[in-house]
Design an enzyme around this catalytic site. Structure first.
Site, mmCIF file in Angstrom:
data_model
loop_
_atom_site.group_PDB
_atom_site.id
_atom_site.type_symbol
_atom_site.label_atom_id
_atom_site.label_comp_id
_atom_site.label_asym_id
_atom_site.label_seq_id
_atom_site.Cartn_x
_atom_site.Cartn_y
_atom_site.Cartn_z
ATOM 1 N N GLN A 83 -2.733 -28.930 -6.984
ATOM 2 C CA GLN A 83 -3.610 -28.248 -6.036
ATOM 3 C C GLN A 83 -4.904 -29.063 -5.838
ATOM 4 O O GLN A 83 -4.858 -30.275 -5.949
ATOM 5 C CB GLN A 83 -3.904 -26.801 -6.475
ATOM 6 C CG GLN A 83 -2.699 -25.868 -6.381
ATOM 7 C CD GLN A 83 -1.730 -26.002 -7.541
ATOM 8 O OE1 GLN A 83 -2.115 -25.947 -8.694
ATOM 9 N NE2 GLN A 83 -0.461 -26.155 -7.248
ATOM 10 N N THR A 140 -3.458 -46.860 2.862
ATOM 11 C CA THR A 140 -3.244 -47.108 4.294
ATOM 12 C C THR A 140 -1.809 -46.795 4.731
ATOM 13 O O THR A 140 -1.373 -47.209 5.788
ATOM 14 C CB THR A 140 -3.564 -48.587 4.619
ATOM 15 O OG1 THR A 140 -2.741 -49.417 3.769
ATOM 16 C CG2 THR A 140 -5.019 -48.914 4.376
ATOM 17 N N GLY A 144 3.577 -29.743 -4.683
ATOM 18 C CA GLY A 144 4.609 -30.579 -4.061
ATOM 19 C C GLY A 144 4.001 -31.957 -3.917
ATOM 20 O O GLY A 144 3.144 -32.157 -3.067
ATOM 21 N N HIS A 145 4.382 -32.876 -4.778
ATOM 22 C CA HIS A 145 3.787 -34.212 -4.782
ATOM 23 C C HIS A 145 4.821 -35.218 -4.294
ATOM 24 O O HIS A 145 5.903 -35.339 -4.880
ATOM 25 C CB HIS A 145 3.286 -34.577 -6.186
ATOM 26 C CG HIS A 145 2.213 -33.643 -6.686
ATOM 27 N ND1 HIS A 145 1.684 -33.703 -7.942
ATOM 28 C CD2 HIS A 145 1.575 -32.619 -6.069
ATOM 29 C CE1 HIS A 145 0.765 -32.761 -8.084
ATOM 30 N NE2 HIS A 145 0.690 -32.082 -6.956
ATOM 31 N N LYS A 195 -4.882 -41.954 3.499
ATOM 32 C CA LYS A 195 -4.525 -41.714 4.903
ATOM 33 C C LYS A 195 -5.531 -42.291 5.888
ATOM 34 O O LYS A 195 -5.812 -41.691 6.927
ATOM 35 C CB LYS A 195 -4.306 -40.210 5.111
ATOM 36 C CG LYS A 195 -3.115 -39.692 4.295
ATOM 37 C CD LYS A 195 -2.604 -38.398 4.829
ATOM 38 C CE LYS A 195 -1.139 -38.213 4.584
ATOM 39 N NZ LYS A 195 -0.555 -37.048 5.186
ATOM 40 N N LYS A 197 -2.064 -36.901 -4.250
ATOM 41 C CA LYS A 197 -2.085 -37.095 -5.719
ATOM 42 C C LYS A 197 -0.807 -37.771 -6.202
ATOM 43 O O LYS A 197 -0.834 -38.621 -7.083
ATOM 44 C CB LYS A 197 -2.237 -35.726 -6.430
ATOM 45 C CG LYS A 197 -3.530 -35.017 -6.107
ATOM 46 C CD LYS A 197 -3.580 -33.630 -6.720
ATOM 47 C CE LYS A 197 -2.634 -32.647 -6.088
ATOM 48 N NZ LYS A 197 -2.945 -32.271 -4.688
ATOM 49 N N GLY A 249 -5.878 -29.397 -1.760
ATOM 50 C CA GLY A 249 -4.508 -29.777 -2.119
ATOM 51 C C GLY A 249 -3.902 -30.758 -1.121
ATOM 52 O O GLY A 249 -4.478 -31.038 -0.063
ATOM 53 N N ASP A 250 -2.762 -31.346 -1.500
ATOM 54 C CA ASP A 250 -2.002 -32.268 -0.650
ATOM 55 C C ASP A 250 -2.797 -33.508 -0.246
ATOM 56 O O ASP A 250 -2.583 -34.076 0.826
ATOM 57 C CB ASP A 250 -1.484 -31.549 0.622
ATOM 58 C CG ASP A 250 -0.621 -30.366 0.276
ATOM 59 O OD1 ASP A 250 0.104 -30.441 -0.741
ATOM 60 O OD2 ASP A 250 -0.672 -29.364 1.006
ATOM 61 N N ASN A 261 4.346 -24.472 -7.352
ATOM 62 C CA ASN A 261 3.616 -24.368 -6.073
ATOM 63 C C ASN A 261 3.185 -25.762 -5.622
ATOM 64 O O ASN A 261 2.923 -25.985 -4.448
ATOM 65 C CB ASN A 261 2.381 -23.442 -6.191
ATOM 66 C CG ASN A 261 1.488 -23.753 -7.391
ATOM 67 O OD1 ASN A 261 1.859 -24.510 -8.281
ATOM 68 N ND2 ASN A 261 0.313 -23.158 -7.420
HETATM 69 P P1 GDP Z 1 -0.094 -34.223 -3.095
HETATM 70 O O1 GDP Z 1 0.355 -32.814 -3.179
HETATM 71 O O2 GDP Z 1 -1.566 -34.364 -3.316
HETATM 72 O O3 GDP Z 1 0.691 -35.147 -3.969
HETATM 73 O O4 GDP Z 1 0.170 -34.675 -1.587
HETATM 74 P P2 GDP Z 1 1.494 -34.382 -0.720
HETATM 75 O O5 GDP Z 1 2.600 -35.211 -1.231
HETATM 76 O O6 GDP Z 1 1.729 -32.918 -0.611
HETATM 77 O O7 GDP Z 1 1.023 -34.855 0.725
HETATM 78 C C1 GDP Z 1 0.572 -36.141 0.971
HETATM 79 C C2 GDP Z 1 1.453 -36.778 2.065
HETATM 80 O O8 GDP Z 1 0.803 -37.915 2.589
HETATM 81 C C3 GDP Z 1 2.784 -37.259 1.535
HETATM 82 O O9 GDP Z 1 3.762 -37.065 2.527
HETATM 83 C C4 GDP Z 1 2.556 -38.762 1.316
HETATM 84 O O10 GDP Z 1 3.753 -39.528 1.422
HETATM 85 C C5 GDP Z 1 1.631 -39.072 2.441
HETATM 86 N N1 GDP Z 1 0.683 -40.171 2.227
HETATM 87 C C6 GDP Z 1 0.010 -40.496 1.091
HETATM 88 N N2 GDP Z 1 -0.851 -41.513 1.336
HETATM 89 C C7 GDP Z 1 -0.743 -41.810 2.641
HETATM 90 C C8 GDP Z 1 -1.416 -42.740 3.497
HETATM 91 O O11 GDP Z 1 -2.304 -43.481 3.117
HETATM 92 N N3 GDP Z 1 -1.029 -42.749 4.814
HETATM 93 C C9 GDP Z 1 -0.070 -41.928 5.310
HETATM 94 N N4 GDP Z 1 0.222 -42.007 6.601
HETATM 95 N N5 GDP Z 1 0.574 -41.041 4.520
HETATM 96 C C10 GDP Z 1 0.231 -40.981 3.218
HETATM 97 P P1 IMO Z 2 -0.354 -29.654 -4.338
HETATM 98 O O1 IMO Z 2 -0.344 -29.873 -5.830
HETATM 99 C C1 IMO Z 2 -1.810 -27.187 -1.055
HETATM 100 C C2 IMO Z 2 -2.308 -22.915 -1.839
HETATM 101 C C3 IMO Z 2 -1.404 -21.957 -1.088
HETATM 102 C C4 IMO Z 2 -2.345 -20.763 -0.965
HETATM 103 C C5 IMO Z 2 -3.063 -20.770 -2.314
HETATM 104 C C6 IMO Z 2 -2.469 -19.837 -3.350
HETATM 105 O O2 IMO Z 2 0.875 -30.117 -3.646
HETATM 106 O O3 IMO Z 2 -1.614 -30.172 -3.734
HETATM 107 P P2 IMO Z 2 -0.290 -19.987 -4.875
HETATM 108 O O4 IMO Z 2 1.159 -20.054 -4.515
HETATM 109 O O5 IMO Z 2 -0.758 -21.116 -5.715
HETATM 110 O O6 IMO Z 2 -0.686 -18.649 -5.452
HETATM 111 O O7 IMO Z 2 -1.064 -20.057 -3.467
HETATM 112 O O8 IMO Z 2 -3.005 -22.100 -2.785
HETATM 113 N N1 IMO Z 2 -1.601 -23.978 -2.615
HETATM 114 C C7 IMO Z 2 -1.550 -25.251 -2.229
HETATM 115 N N2 IMO Z 2 -1.999 -25.861 -1.117
HETATM 116 N N3 IMO Z 2 -1.224 -27.920 -2.014
HETATM 117 C C8 IMO Z 2 -0.785 -27.336 -3.145
HETATM 118 O O9 IMO Z 2 -0.312 -28.037 -4.210
HETATM 119 C C9 IMO Z 2 -0.906 -25.931 -3.292
HETATM 120 N N4 IMO Z 2 -0.549 -25.038 -4.251
HETATM 121 C C10 IMO Z 2 -1.012 -23.850 -3.826
HETATM 122 O O10 IMO Z 2 -1.055 -22.481 0.181
HETATM 123 O O11 IMO Z 2 -3.307 -20.992 0.035
HETATM 124 MG MG MG Z 3 1.343 -31.352 -2.065
#
Ligand code: GDP
Ligand code: IMO
Ligand code: MG
Length: 433
Positions: free
Chosen positions: A226, A417, A41-42, A333, A17, A13-14, A39
């Site tokens: 996720q 980047t 967070g994009h 990243k 996306k 996750g994170d 759950n």
């Molecule tokens: P998601 O859940 O897969 O959408 O990812 P998140 O939003 O939770 O976490 C990704 C984080 O990385 C966010 O704060 C983005 O703004 C940041 N991000 C995405 N691409 C890049 C990158 O290439 N470089 C840096 N430094 N940050 C990035």
């Molecule tokens: P995005 O879409 C990262 C993790 C939680 C925990 C496990 C189960 O932003 O990538 P849940 O609340 O789903 O039952 O928790 O999954 N988890 C994530 N980790 N990014 C997420 O979403 C997640 N959604 C759930 O931290 O380990």
């Molecule tokens: Mg996220």
């Protein structure tokens, strides 16, 4: 020409996306979420504006894009309208009008959050580290066929009857087993009724809308939530979420046909992060890991928790490539690895008994005593932040990516980047290939 593209996480996750879904939506007519709930967070960054979407698909920043929530999503109606209010406040036009919700999606209610929190407390040191949003208990009720669906809100008498039965069962568990106080029927009903009419106005047949789009050659983006190793079947069970986060989940959870998908874009960081408990073979509990956390701002978008950090894992990626039928990778990243003397890629796992595997195991218990086998490459001192062409990357950064591709058995299509839209290198275009 590809019209149906899946964007999904290939790690825990994170991965980024949100940034990629937002970028590709510039070409898409519809974006659909198929699994998970709030759950997720994009993060979407446009200039100085930073928006975090949880239930609402990442297409919302593009004013003509239709945002669909499919049957596989667990919908917390209270959270949905809070999110809509935030987006509205951020100046995004026609938010509510552009969101369509499947009547067959599961309703996530306050009782699910209460059970999620109570269950985590009871697990003690074996806690999963859930987001506390009630995701697992809501999916449990769906699979047990006692849960409520968004479409149940049409017939109020029957809705009340089903809600009463659900609460009777769940409150018994909450009070007698978990020794927590019960969630009252009246309070849940009041909260749901406050948004019922608005929610029903959004209900539609998502599968039929996708089919209409497909027939008229519209471009559709399937936005995963996720990541692959949080998948209920293929992740590090039981430290997983409760839905199918892999490409198959995008199909079942949206109501598209499996053969309608043209391209599957996997999102991965140049390193790995994980939030919550569970195995993480390449985890770094040292200053290199802390440096990645700080430079990458690795703190949860939903819960604010510090994310665990570690090296890129090609072993896990090989599994992600096959179970998702990945067409290519968006590698995120790049800039976060700038300035490191050396960078590592995990090429194999070594088990306690000395055996070595190039594929990851399927359960958390099998990871016990696993040590990563690394290939070490030279780092680069130059900044890659905001670089927009392959040729302008430092030579060692390019070497790292080429080796990562080889070890992962896939190609990089997009390289990121920086968090902003234009901080991107396009090597190929998923909607054009
Ligand atoms: P998601 O859940 O897969 O959408 O990812 P998140 O939003 O939770 O976490 C990704 C984080 O990385 C966010 O704060 C983005 O703004 C940041 N991000 C995405 N691409 C890049 C990158 O290439 N470089 C840096 N430094 N940050 C990035
Ligand atoms: P995005 O879409 C990262 C993790 C939680 C925990 C496990 C189960 O932003 O990538 P849940 O609340 O789903 O039952 O928790 O999954 N988890 C994530 N980790 N990014 C997420 O979403 C997640 N959604 C759930 O931290 O380990
Ligand atoms: Mg996220």
């Amino acid at each position: 020409m590809p019209n149906n593209v899946i964007v999904l996480g290939t790690q825990w996750g994170d991965e980024g996306k949100g940034k990629i879904a937002d970028l590709l939506t510039a070409k898409a007519n519809m974006v659909v979420r198929s699994q998970g709930g709030n759950n997720a967070g994009h993060t979407l960054v446009v200039g100085k504006q930073k928006v975090v979407v949880r239930l609402v698909p990442s297409g919302i920043l593009h004013p003509d894009c239709l945002c669909l929530i499919g049957s596989g999503v667990v919908v917390n109606p209270i959270a949905l309208f809070e999110e809509i209010a935030e987006l509205h406040k951020a100046g995004i036009p026609k938010v509510e009008e552009r969101i369509k919700v499947s009547g067959a999606s599961a309703l996530l209610l306050p009782i699910h959050q209460a059970i999620d929190k109570a269950a985590e407390k009871k697990r003690g040191s074996k806690a999963i580290g859930t987001t506390g949003r009630g995701i697992g208990p809501c999916y449990e009720d769906k699979v047990a066929r006692r849960g409520l669906r968004v479409g149940d809100l049409y017939d109020l008498d029957s809705f009340k009857e089903k809600l009463r039965a659900l609460l009777e069962y769940r409150n018994f568990l909450l009070t007698s087993y978990y020794h927590e106080s019960e969630v009252s029927f009246d309070s849940v009903l009041e909260q749901v009724m406050a948004v019922r009419d608005r929610l029903l106005n959004m209900v539609c047949d998502v599968s039929a809308l996708l089919e209409q789009g497909r027939r008229s050659q519209q471009k559709i983006l399937f936005e995963g939530a996720q990541g692959t190793f949080l998948d209920i079947d293929y992740g590090t069970f039981p430290y997983v979420t409760s839905s199918n986060t892999v490409a198959g989940g995008c199909v079942t959870g949206s109501g598209a046909g499996p053969l309608d998908i043209d391209y599957v874009l996997g999102i991965a960081k140049t390193y790995t992060t994980r939030v919550g408990g569970g195995p993480f073979p390449t985890e770094l509990n040292d200053e290199v890991g802390e440096g990645i956390r700080q430079r990458g701002q690795e703190f949860g978008a939903v819960t604010g928790r510090p994310r665990r950090t570690g090296w890129y894992d090609a072993v896990a990626m090989r599994r992600a490539v096959t179970i998702n039928s990945l067409s290519g990778l968006a590698l995120m990243k790049m800039d976060v690895l700038d300035g490191l003397e050396e960078v590592k890629i995990c090429t194999a796992y070594k088990f306690k008994d000395g055996t070595v595997s190039e594929l990851p195991p399927l359960a958390a218990s099998e990871y016990e005593g696993v040590t990563p086998v690394y290939e070490t490459l030279p780092g680069w001192s130059e900044s890659t932040f905001g670089v927009t062409s392959w040729d302008k990357l430092p030579e060692n950064a390019r070497r790292f990516i080429l080796r990562l591709e080889e070890l992962s058995h896939t190609k990089v299509a997009i390289l990121s980047t920086g968090p902003e839209r234009d901080q991107t290198i396009y090597l190929s275009d998923p909607f054009a290939d």
